[in-house]
Design a protein around this motif. Structure first.
Motif, PDB file in Angstrom:
ATOM      1  N   LEU A  55       0.806  -1.217   0.000  1.00  0.00           N
ATOM      2  CA  LEU A  55       0.000   0.000   0.000  1.00  0.00           C
ATOM      3  C   LEU A  55       0.842   1.273   0.000  1.00  0.00           C
ATOM      4  N   LYS A  56       1.873   1.348   0.833  1.00  0.00           N
ATOM      5  CA  LYS A  56       2.676   2.573   0.929  1.00  0.00           C
ATOM      6  C   LYS A  56       3.385   2.906  -0.377  1.00  0.00           C
ATOM      7  N   ARG A  57       3.698   1.906  -1.153  1.00  0.00           N
ATOM      8  CA  ARG A  57       4.406   2.127  -2.408  1.00  0.00           C
ATOM      9  C   ARG A  57       3.495   2.019  -3.623  1.00  0.00           C
ATOM     10  N   SER A  58       2.241   1.702  -3.434  1.00  0.00           N
ATOM     11  CA  SER A  58       1.282   1.508  -4.533  1.00  0.00           C
ATOM     12  C   SER A  58       1.803   0.499  -5.551  1.00  0.00           C
ATOM     13  N   ILE A  59       2.254  -0.632  -5.035  1.00  0.00           N
ATOM     14  CA  ILE A  59       2.798  -1.695  -5.883  1.00  0.00           C
ATOM     15  C   ILE A  59       2.019  -2.980  -5.641  1.00  0.00           C
ATOM     16  N   LEU A  60       1.675  -3.642  -6.733  1.00  0.00           N
ATOM     17  CA  LEU A  60       0.980  -4.910  -6.684  1.00  0.00           C
ATOM     18  C   LEU A  60       1.942  -5.996  -7.161  1.00  0.00           C
ATOM     19  N   VAL A 115       3.515  -4.604 -10.498  1.00  0.00           N
ATOM     20  CA  VAL A 115       2.773  -3.550 -11.182  1.00  0.00           C
ATOM     21  C   VAL A 115       2.734  -2.315 -10.287  1.00  0.00           C
ATOM     22  N   GLU A 116       3.232  -1.201 -10.812  1.00  0.00           N
ATOM     23  CA  GLU A 116       3.170   0.064 -10.091  1.00  0.00           C
ATOM     24  C   GLU A 116       1.871   0.760 -10.474  1.00  0.00           C
ATOM     25  N   PRO A 155      -2.963   0.883 -13.404  1.00  0.00           N
ATOM     26  CA  PRO A 155      -1.606   0.408 -13.677  1.00  0.00           C
ATOM     27  C   PRO A 155      -0.796   1.457 -14.445  1.00  0.00           C
ATOM     28  N   ARG A 156       0.397   1.723 -13.943  1.00  0.00           N
ATOM     29  CA  ARG A 156       1.269   2.694 -14.579  1.00  0.00           C
ATOM     30  C   ARG A 156       2.433   2.008 -15.285  1.00  0.00           C
ATOM     31  N   ARG A 157       3.158   1.156 -14.530  1.00  0.00           N
ATOM     32  CA  ARG A 157       4.300   0.445 -15.088  1.00  0.00           C
ATOM     33  C   ARG A 157       4.271  -1.013 -14.668  1.00  0.00           C
ATOM     34  N   LEU A 158       4.910  -1.839 -15.500  1.00  0.00           N
ATOM     35  CA  LEU A 158       4.961  -3.274 -15.258  1.00  0.00           C
ATOM     36  C   LEU A 158       6.399  -3.755 -15.366  1.00  0.00           C
TER      37      LEU A 158
END
Length: 144
Positions: free
Chosen positions: A28-33, A55-56, A63-66
């Motif tokens: 959650l803090k980094r918005s990363i899945l 996935v950012e 989704p922004r970057r993979l």
């Protein structure tokens, strides 16, 4: 028994992105899945398959970057790529692949260009391809 996680992102003004994997973890803090165990990501006609992916997400949660690695396959109706790893920007529609192979349309509908390269860069949703330290062939292996 394998249970799959299916996530559907509907970005404002953009195409839906569907992600499927047996395992996931959200930072959650980094918005990363984080996804692993056989990942499938779809955006329109574009398909990504990999062993694992990161996935950012942007501030809106889209989704922004993979980053994906391990038996990575990327395809659309006319192009097919496989690589050890990929970095893909969903907003800019650009990507970089490591140790990649590409099968691309070439001159006629029945002929495919096969490229094997240390690095492959793509732009415009895989329509523009640039390869470094590459070998290209139009042999039968590349035919559809």
């Amino acid at each position: 028994m394998l249970a799959f996680v299916i996530l559907l992102f509907l970005p404002a003004g953009g195409e839906a992105v569907r992600m499927r994997a047996p395992h996931k973890k959200f930072l959650l803090k980094r918005s990363i899945l984080l996804l692993w165990g056989g990942v499938r990501i779809e955006r329109g006609n574009l398909l990504f398959l990999a062993d694992a992916a990161c996935v950012e997400l942007d501030k809106a949660g889209s989704p922004r970057r993979l980053y994906a690695e391990g038996a990575v396959i990327i395809s659309d109706p006319k192009r097919f790529f496989c690589a050890d790893a990929i970095w893909y920007d969903f907003q800019k529609e650009t990507g970089v692949m490591r140790n990649a192979h590409a099968w691309l349309p070439f001159r006629t509908a029945h002929l495919r260009l096969h490229i094997s390269a240390k690095t492959v860069r793509t732009e415009d949703r895989l329509r523009v391809v640039e390869a470094e330290e590459a070998v290209a062939s139009d042999c039968l292996f590349g035919r559809a």
